[in-house]
Design a protein around this motif. Structure first.
Motif, PDB file in Angstrom:
ATOM      1  N   ALA A   1       7.691  -2.951 -16.135  1.00 27.28           N
ATOM      2  CA  ALA A   1       6.990  -3.100 -15.255  1.00 27.28           C
ATOM      3  C   ALA A   1       5.931  -3.689 -15.358  1.00 27.28           C
ATOM      4  CB  ALA A   1       7.404  -2.248 -14.392  1.00 27.28           C
ATOM      5  N   ALA A   2       4.910  -2.527 -15.954  1.00 28.31           N
ATOM      6  CA  ALA A   2       3.938  -2.319 -16.756  1.00 28.31           C
ATOM      7  C   ALA A   2       3.308  -3.784 -17.138  1.00 28.31           C
ATOM      8  CB  ALA A   2       3.455  -1.309 -17.139  1.00 28.31           C
ATOM      9  N   GLY A   3       3.946  -4.722 -18.497  1.00 25.43           N
ATOM     10  CA  GLY A   3       3.592  -5.374 -18.404  1.00 25.43           C
ATOM     11  C   GLY A   3       3.750  -7.095 -17.207  1.00 25.43           C
ATOM     12  N   SER A   4       4.317  -6.496 -16.227  1.00 26.32           N
ATOM     13  CA  SER A   4       4.264  -7.399 -14.891  1.00 26.32           C
ATOM     14  C   SER A   4       2.960  -7.124 -14.507  1.00 26.32           C
ATOM     15  CB  SER A   4       5.909  -7.070 -14.107  1.00 26.32           C
ATOM     16  OG  SER A   4       6.737  -8.003 -15.401  1.00 26.32           O
ATOM     17  N   THR A   5       2.287  -6.439 -14.355  1.00 22.84           N
ATOM     18  CA  THR A   5       1.340  -6.541 -13.015  1.00 22.84           C
ATOM     19  C   THR A   5      -0.255  -5.715 -13.971  1.00 22.84           C
ATOM     20  OG1 THR A   5       1.555  -3.810 -13.543  1.00 22.84           O
ATOM     21  CG2 THR A   5       2.393  -4.968 -12.175  1.00 22.84           C
TER      22      THR A   5
ATOM     23  N   ARG B   1       0.773  -0.947   0.002  1.00 18.68           N
ATOM     24  CA  ARG B   1      -0.085  -0.411   0.020  1.00 18.68           C
ATOM     25  C   ARG B   1       0.616   1.393  -0.312  1.00 18.68           C
ATOM     26  NH1 ARG B   1      -3.740  -2.838   3.274  1.00 18.68           N
ATOM     27  NH2 ARG B   1      -2.272  -2.355   5.170  1.00 18.68           N
ATOM     28  N   ASP B   2       1.677   1.384   0.354  1.00 19.91           N
ATOM     29  CA  ASP B   2       3.307   2.570   0.938  1.00 19.91           C
ATOM     30  C   ASP B   2       3.590   2.564  -0.655  1.00 19.91           C
ATOM     31  OD1 ASP B   2       2.125   2.854   3.253  1.00 19.91           O
ATOM     32  OD2 ASP B   2       4.068   2.216   4.027  1.00 19.91           O
ATOM     33  N   VAL B   3       3.977   1.633  -1.550  1.00 20.84           N
ATOM     34  CA  VAL B   3       4.610   1.729  -2.680  1.00 20.84           C
ATOM     35  C   VAL B   3       3.095   2.198  -3.605  1.00 20.84           C
ATOM     36  CG1 VAL B   3       5.354   0.246  -4.536  1.00 20.84           C
ATOM     37  CG2 VAL B   3       6.255  -0.286  -1.955  1.00 20.84           C
ATOM     38  N   ILE B   4       2.567   1.675  -3.289  1.00 22.25           N
ATOM     39  CA  ILE B   4       1.226   1.977  -4.107  1.00 22.25           C
ATOM     40  C   ILE B   4       1.174   3.730  -4.308  1.00 22.25           C
ATOM     41  CG2 ILE B   4      -1.216   1.905  -5.032  1.00 22.25           C
ATOM     42  CD1 ILE B   4      -0.940  -0.765  -5.291  1.00 22.25           C
ATOM     43  N   ALA B   5       1.061   4.350  -2.956  1.00 23.10           N
ATOM     44  CA  ALA B   5       0.812   5.629  -2.129  1.00 23.10           C
ATOM     45  C   ALA B   5       1.446   6.425  -3.254  1.00 23.10           C
ATOM     46  CB  ALA B   5       0.585   5.320  -1.148  1.00 23.10           C
ATOM     47  N   LYS B   6       2.590   6.117  -2.845  1.00 23.89           N
ATOM     48  CA  LYS B   6       3.991   6.360  -3.281  1.00 23.89           C
ATOM     49  C   LYS B   6       4.197   6.853  -4.717  1.00 23.89           C
ATOM     50  CE  LYS B   6       7.051   5.828   0.675  1.00 23.89           C
ATOM     51  NZ  LYS B   6       7.166   7.221   1.436  1.00 23.89           N
ATOM     52  N   LEU B   7       3.752   5.575  -6.216  1.00 21.41           N
ATOM     53  CA  LEU B   7       3.734   5.353  -6.823  1.00 21.41           C
ATOM     54  C   LEU B   7       3.333   6.183  -7.381  1.00 21.41           C
ATOM     55  CD1 LEU B   7       5.053   2.010  -8.351  1.00 21.41           C
ATOM     56  CD2 LEU B   7       6.543   3.809  -8.356  1.00 21.41           C
TER      57      LEU B   7
ATOM     58  N   SER C   1      -1.297  -0.801  -9.156  1.00 22.68           N
ATOM     59  CA  SER C   1      -0.012  -0.052  -9.891  1.00 22.68           C
ATOM     60  C   SER C   1       0.015  -0.135 -11.383  1.00 22.68           C
ATOM     61  CB  SER C   1       1.200  -0.425  -9.062  1.00 22.68           C
ATOM     62  OG  SER C   1       1.639  -1.860  -9.853  1.00 22.68           O
ATOM     63  N   THR C   2      -0.426  -0.906 -11.762  1.00 19.45           N
ATOM     64  CA  THR C   2      -1.044  -0.742 -13.396  1.00 19.45           C
ATOM     65  C   THR C   2      -0.998   0.825 -13.810  1.00 19.45           C
ATOM     66  OG1 THR C   2      -1.222  -2.982 -13.781  1.00 19.45           O
ATOM     67  CG2 THR C   2      -1.590  -1.947 -16.035  1.00 19.45           C
ATOM     68  N   SER C   3      -2.037   1.370 -13.824  1.00 18.94           N
ATOM     69  CA  SER C   3      -2.462   2.871 -14.259  1.00 18.94           C
ATOM     70  C   SER C   3      -1.407   3.937 -13.892  1.00 18.94           C
ATOM     71  CB  SER C   3      -3.432   3.118 -13.945  1.00 18.94           C
ATOM     72  OG  SER C   3      -3.315   3.460 -12.562  1.00 18.94           O
ATOM     73  N   LEU C   4       0.180   3.697 -12.776  1.00 16.90           N
ATOM     74  CA  LEU C   4       0.450   4.453 -12.137  1.00 16.90           C
ATOM     75  C   LEU C   4       2.091   4.231 -13.193  1.00 16.90           C
ATOM     76  CD1 LEU C   4      -0.465   3.952  -8.580  1.00 16.90           C
ATOM     77  CD2 LEU C   4      -0.923   6.186 -10.545  1.00 16.90           C
TER      78      LEU C   4
ATOM     79  N   LEU D   1      10.989   1.513  -5.921  1.00 19.11           N
ATOM     80  CA  LEU D   1       9.060   1.230  -5.894  1.00 19.11           C
ATOM     81  C   LEU D   1       8.910   0.719  -7.353  1.00 19.11           C
ATOM     82  CD1 LEU D   1       8.538   5.071  -4.779  1.00 19.11           C
ATOM     83  CD2 LEU D   1       8.691   2.748  -3.589  1.00 19.11           C
ATOM     84  N   VAL D   2       9.316   1.056  -8.270  1.00 20.89           N
ATOM     85  CA  VAL D   2       8.220   0.476  -9.748  1.00 20.89           C
ATOM     86  C   VAL D   2       9.174  -0.792  -9.805  1.00 20.89           C
ATOM     87  CG1 VAL D   2       8.239   0.345 -12.534  1.00 20.89           C
ATOM     88  CG2 VAL D   2       8.542   3.146 -10.709  1.00 20.89           C
ATOM     89  N   GLU D   3      10.222  -0.948  -9.715  1.00 17.73           N
ATOM     90  CA  GLU D   3      10.418  -2.574  -9.513  1.00 17.73           C
ATOM     91  C   GLU D   3       9.777  -3.368  -8.696  1.00 17.73           C
ATOM     92  OE1 GLU D   3      15.271  -3.182  -9.380  1.00 17.73           O
ATOM     93  OE2 GLU D   3      14.644  -2.157 -12.095  1.00 17.73           O
ATOM     94  N   TYR D   4       9.799  -2.639  -7.252  1.00 21.48           N
ATOM     95  CA  TYR D   4       9.320  -3.261  -6.034  1.00 21.48           C
ATOM     96  C   TYR D   4       7.525  -3.874  -6.900  1.00 21.48           C
ATOM     97  CZ  TYR D   4       7.419  -4.158  -1.702  1.00 21.48           C
ATOM     98  OH  TYR D   4       5.820  -4.529  -0.517  1.00 21.48           O
ATOM     99  N   ALA D   5       6.659  -2.421  -7.250  1.00 20.40           N
ATOM    100  CA  ALA D   5       5.895  -3.125  -7.933  1.00 20.40           C
ATOM    101  C   ALA D   5       5.578  -4.142  -8.810  1.00 20.40           C
ATOM    102  CB  ALA D   5       5.659  -1.918  -8.676  1.00 20.40           C
ATOM    103  N   ALA D   6       6.276  -3.944  -9.613  1.00 21.27           N
ATOM    104  CA  ALA D   6       6.777  -5.772 -10.812  1.00 21.27           C
ATOM    105  C   ALA D   6       7.106  -6.981  -9.764  1.00 21.27           C
ATOM    106  CB  ALA D   6       7.725  -5.239 -11.501  1.00 21.27           C
ATOM    107  N   SER D   7       7.491  -6.902  -9.185  1.00 23.69           N
ATOM    108  CA  SER D   7       8.467  -7.817  -8.267  1.00 23.69           C
ATOM    109  C   SER D   7       6.857  -8.467  -7.721  1.00 23.69           C
ATOM    110  CB  SER D   7       9.298  -7.929  -7.223  1.00 23.69           C
ATOM    111  OG  SER D   7       9.757  -8.815  -6.698  1.00 23.69           O
ATOM    112  N   ARG D   8       5.696  -7.689  -6.926  1.00 24.14           N
ATOM    113  CA  ARG D   8       5.262  -8.020  -5.935  1.00 24.14           C
ATOM    114  C   ARG D   8       3.653  -8.364  -7.291  1.00 24.14           C
ATOM    115  NH1 ARG D   8       4.264 -10.156  -2.737  1.00 24.14           N
ATOM    116  NH2 ARG D   8       2.418  -8.503  -0.935  1.00 24.14           N
TER     117      ARG D   8
END
Length: 489
Positions: free
Chosen positions: A367-371, A309-315, A345-348, A333-340
């Motif tokens: 990263a968007a391709g991974s989410t 949640r914190d990563v998405i909020a920061k993104l 987070s895709t639209s961001l 932060l972007v790579e965290y979102a992709a890894s998880r």
């Protein structure tokens, strides 16, 4: 006499190699008694050479008895002969030899201990080898004396372990205790020895967890006092020892450590199962841009919803322009979102893929391709075209687009991904349709094959050429039937 001694020295070597019995199992014949007297004379004679005395000691190690102890003891303090004399006493199966070793240990001066005198340390080793119970008090005092050199205390600890135990090798708990002793030293050599022992404990079986816990506690207790280069090595050892009880000590480094040590500390925390005090993503994580990517990769392994949640909020704050972070921190932060695989987070990520910063834009697109979800797949495809138009021409640009789309194909259900690609093909121009057919070939499956086959019949020259080539390269045999049909139509 020298030839006789050398001959017996050869016999000693062969006895040890072949496992033959030595003095303790031999019959005490008149010849042996006579030989012992001669050897004692060699040790007592002022005219004997160093070599003659050393060979006499080696032979008495095999045939010596209580009468041999006195001649040997006089050489325990000699720098050149102490090892020979001590080894002989270590092997003579008589209490007189034990008493001689203990007495010699009790006479070692403080100056000798402070200088880690080899002869003094050798006495500890021999007493440990013989497991002389009467020396336990002396050895225990040495092992607990904080003023002693660490190398001396380490040997004393091993000797104590042998006296108390039944194995020639120190137990795993003894190894843990050795690590504790070595960690209190400032010597680089002792530190390396401690890390070597710790790694051995980490590789041992579950039955040795006590030793691993002792070592982990000792390393963690000294962690804050170590220089940065040793802190990083110690943190690796703590990860390997896998004892979560050290987490509080590791977490203390997060407030004071250098960037590199900070990143290693976070990785250790992740490997040990998580944070015990910090419940949400600390602000200072993103304030260390040089190591942000490594830090976020480690945090991603924790699988903490609060962090997500914190990563998405920061993104969101970065994507909407509310805050500005260093590029490296945002990439972390972007790579965290992709890894998880955070689909929220895709639209961001798609927004960030249009960043003027090339490194951030390409990382965000991949990263968007991974989410991405099926519903967002067309948005991803549109974002790849925008990325192509905005980015300078380079092989890296096309590779980023290819990877983003391929990541999505791997992530999504095959037929749904094929249908989403088919929708894009219907509204795009022929060059874009050709790119989508390449993607369908990567995706594979009956639905993708059907869409490519339809394109081969579309009448558009570029689409027909691409579809025919793609079918010729298709990985499944099904494409051969389609090609045969096309050839006969």
């Amino acid at each position: 006499m020298l030839d006789l001694i050398m001959r017996h020295a050869f016999l000693l070597t062969m006895a040890v190699v072949l496992g033959l019995p030595t003095c303790g199992a031999s019959e005490d014949t008149a010849d042996l008694r006579s030989e012992r007297e001669s050897l004692a004379g060699v040790l007592q004679s002022a005219d004997s050479s160093l070599r003659e005395r050393s060979l006499a000691c080696e032979r008495l190690a095999v045939i010596g008895d209580a009468e041999s102890v006195g001649p040997l003891v006089r050489w325990l303090d000699d720098p050149k002969l102490s090892t020979y004399a001590r080894t002989a006493l270590e092997r003579i199966p008589d209490e007189a030899a034990e008493r001689a070793l203990v007495n010699a240990l009790s006479r070692v001066t403080r100056d000798a201990w402070d200088n880690a005198d080899p002869a003094a340390i050798g006495l500890l080793h021999s007493i440990g080898q013989r497991r002389i119970a009467s020396a336990r008090g002396l050895v225990l005092d040495i092992s607990r004396d904080d003023a002693m050199p660490t190398s001396v205390r380490s040997v004393a600890s091993r000797a104590l372990g042998r006296i108390d135990g039944s194995s020639d090798d120190p137990s795993e708990s003894d190894r843990g205790a050795q690590v504790a002793v070595l960690m209190r030293s400032d010597s680089p050599t002792d530190f390396r020895s401690a890390m070597t022992l710790a790694n051995r404990l980490a590789k041992a079986t579950d039955s040795s967890r006590e030793g691993a816990s002792i070592a982990a506690s000792a390393i963690a207790g000294q962690l804050a006092k170590l220089p940065p280069e040793r802190q990083s090595i110690a943190l690796i050892a703590l990860s390997n020892l896998n004892d979560p009880s050290v987490l509080p000590e590791v977490e203390k480094l997060l407030l004071v450590a250098s960037d590199q040590v900070f990143a290693r500390a976070v990785d250790t925390i992740a490997s040990l199962g998580g944070l015990t005090k910090v419940d949400s993503l600390p602000e200072y994580v993103t304030e260390r841009p040089e190591v942000a990517t490594d830090v976020m990769a480690s945090l991603a392994r924790l699988e903490k919803p609060d962090f997500d949640r914190d990563v998405i909020a920061k993104l969101r704050s970065v994507a909407e322009g509310d805050v500005s972070l260093p590029t490296a921190a945002t990439i972390g932060l972007v790579e965290y979102a992709a890894s998880r695989r955070l689909d929220e987070s895709t639209s961001l990520l798609l927004t960030l893929s249009q960043s003027p910063d090339a490194a951030l834009a390409s990382t965000a697109l991949r990263a968007a391709g991974s989410t991405v979800t099926v519903a967002q797949f067309s948005d991803l495809i549109a974002a790849t075209e925008e990325f192509r138009q905005r980015s300078p021409d380079s092989d890296g640009k096309e590779q980023t687009i290819r990877e983003a789309l391929q990541f999505a194909c791997v992530r999504l259900p095959r037929d749904q991904a094929a249908d989403a690609i088919g929708v894009v093909m219907e509204r795009e121009d022929s060059s874009r349709r050709s790119e989508m057919m390449e993607l369908l070939a990567f995706l594979g499956g009956p639905r993708a094959l059907s869409l490519v086959s339809s394109a081969a019949r579309s009448g558009d020259d570029l689409s027909v050429d691409t579809a025919t080539r793609v079918l010729g390269e298709w990985l499944s045999i099904d494409a051969a039937d389609e090609l045969q049909k096309l050839a006969t139509e």
